[in-house]
Design a protein around this motif. Sequence first.
Motif, PDB file in Angstrom:
ATOM      1  N   THR A 317       0.849  -1.190   0.000  1.00 22.45           N
ATOM      2  CA  THR A 317       0.000   0.000   0.000  1.00 22.45           C
ATOM      3  C   THR A 317       0.890   1.247   0.000  1.00 22.45           C
ATOM      4  N   PRO A 318       0.393   2.384  -0.516  1.00 21.50           N
ATOM      5  CA  PRO A 318       1.210   3.607  -0.617  1.00 21.50           C
ATOM      6  C   PRO A 318       1.374   4.289   0.739  1.00 21.50           C
ATOM      7  N   VAL A 319       2.206   3.738   1.579  1.00 26.09           N
ATOM      8  CA  VAL A 319       2.308   4.149   2.974  1.00 26.09           C
ATOM      9  C   VAL A 319       2.856   5.570   3.127  1.00 26.09           C
ATOM     10  N   SER A 320       3.770   5.986   2.260  1.00 27.76           N
ATOM     11  CA  SER A 320       4.340   7.335   2.365  1.00 27.76           C
ATOM     12  C   SER A 320       3.286   8.404   2.109  1.00 27.76           C
ATOM     13  N   VAL A 321       2.455   8.183   1.090  1.00 28.09           N
ATOM     14  CA  VAL A 321       1.388   9.144   0.776  1.00 28.09           C
ATOM     15  C   VAL A 321       0.416   9.235   1.944  1.00 28.09           C
ATOM     16  N   LEU A 322       0.068   8.087   2.511  1.00 33.24           N
ATOM     17  CA  LEU A 322      -0.881   8.065   3.625  1.00 33.24           C
ATOM     18  C   LEU A 322      -0.316   8.809   4.834  1.00 33.24           C
ATOM     19  N   PHE A 323       0.976   8.681   5.077  1.00 34.24           N
ATOM     20  CA  PHE A 323       1.605   9.385   6.207  1.00 34.24           C
ATOM     21  C   PHE A 323       1.557  10.899   5.988  1.00 34.24           C
ATOM     22  N   VAL A 324       1.899  11.337   4.779  1.00 32.67           N
ATOM     23  CA  VAL A 324       1.884  12.775   4.474  1.00 32.67           C
ATOM     24  C   VAL A 324       0.463  13.330   4.583  1.00 32.67           C
ATOM     25  N   LEU A 325      -0.519  12.568   4.105  1.00 34.34           N
ATOM     26  CA  LEU A 325      -1.913  13.008   4.227  1.00 34.34           C
ATOM     27  C   LEU A 325      -2.303  13.157   5.694  1.00 34.34           C
ATOM     28  N   GLY A 326      -1.824  12.246   6.540  1.00 31.55           N
ATOM     29  CA  GLY A 326      -2.110  12.350   7.969  1.00 31.55           C
ATOM     30  C   GLY A 326      -1.575  13.648   8.562  1.00 31.55           C
ATOM     31  N   VAL A 327      -0.388  14.045   8.136  1.00 28.55           N
ATOM     32  CA  VAL A 327       0.213  15.297   8.614  1.00 28.55           C
ATOM     33  C   VAL A 327      -0.617  16.493   8.138  1.00 28.55           C
ATOM     34  N   ILE A 328      -1.027  16.473   6.862  1.00 28.83           N
ATOM     35  CA  ILE A 328      -1.826  17.573   6.310  1.00 28.83           C
ATOM     36  C   ILE A 328      -3.175  17.661   7.002  1.00 28.83           C
TER      37      ILE A 328
END
Length: 420
Positions: A317-328
Amino acid sequence: MHEPSLKRSITWVQGTALTVGAVLGCGILVLPSITANNAGPASLLSWAIMSLLAFPIVLTITSLAKRIPSAGGITAYVGHAFGTRTSTILSWIMLGSIPVGVPTIALTGAYYLNNLLPTNRWGTVSIAALILLTSLLLHVRGIDLSAKVSVAVICVIFTLLVTAVIVAFPHVKSSSFMPFVPHGWFSVGSASVVIFFSFVGWEMIPPLAEEFKRPERDIAISLIIGAIVVSVLYLSISFVTVGTQAYGANKGVSSLSLLISKGWGRIGTVTTTLLALFITFSTVHANLAGFSRMVYAQARDGHFPRILAKIHPKYRTPVSVLFVLGVIFTLILFIYGTVRLNLETLLKGPSVVFITSYIFTMLAALKIIKPLTVGWFMALISLLITVIILFFSGWAILYPLALAIIGGAYLFRTKIGGKL
């Protein structure tokens, strides 16, 4: 070395649930009352126009998805038609949609819970944060589990929404529809801009193409069935909202709660609160699925920072994108808690971003699809209507323009434009 890929596990049933989830919850909770406040009974025309517009858009996106089954979704279609530069600009414009729109959706669900368990502004923000965190963690775990959860949630939502219409319908009065246009015809167009946000989400399904078992068939089935279900439910809820006068300055924006409480009283309020949470989670969940894959695909192709193309080694799964979205999401919720913005203001920016993205997509479709065919005419109709709606956007049209400028600056800075 073989590049890691996304896992194929989605069926058309799960795809339909994700489609309904991506679109339905975007506005069913609050927009029927918001648009009725702004345009009166004439808001029904706005809902009808948007329902009709949904079908040529869905058919066009379906046609493009069959031709170009990519996790890039609409950005891949635009890239195929106009090149990588234009695709990258659209990707940057789309960054103004889900990162702002999804926290706003989570806040609408949190406000419904506030009707049952009153709390302060930061309590509402905390509930929204919990909804977002749950969805992000499920997406890290994998799309298969996420899709199965969506099927169960959509079944509950459909049942409760139909129940809301049934219990409210006996309270509909013909006098509630007069005068029909109390605020002028411009209000109908203005309401259409806000309602457009209720009919976005279709573009979040094609980016899952690399995770559908049979994308060439199942994406089309998912989108078309989803469009029928969503349109019927929206029009039904809007009709009983106006017909029972479940809107107005002294009634807030939680029209769905007022509708069910008319037939069930206090039990209806509890039921609506649970429904609102289900709808909110379903919408957040489905939109995160598509958007995270779209960003991942663009990063994989070098149009966003490469770190965003990182996939979880176990769950793929695209874990990096999900992490950045969490920060935003955290930043957006903090701003909302600190600066007293209303939900309508937060919704208008993402709405115009989606309108802009559809204009790009329809222009791409006109170039990709064979001229003068049914698909080509569907794209043309969609393009004309979305351009007309864009003229009612007011100040919000500056939002996608600013994002496009940022995207252009990124292209210049990384010298991608010079390599194309």
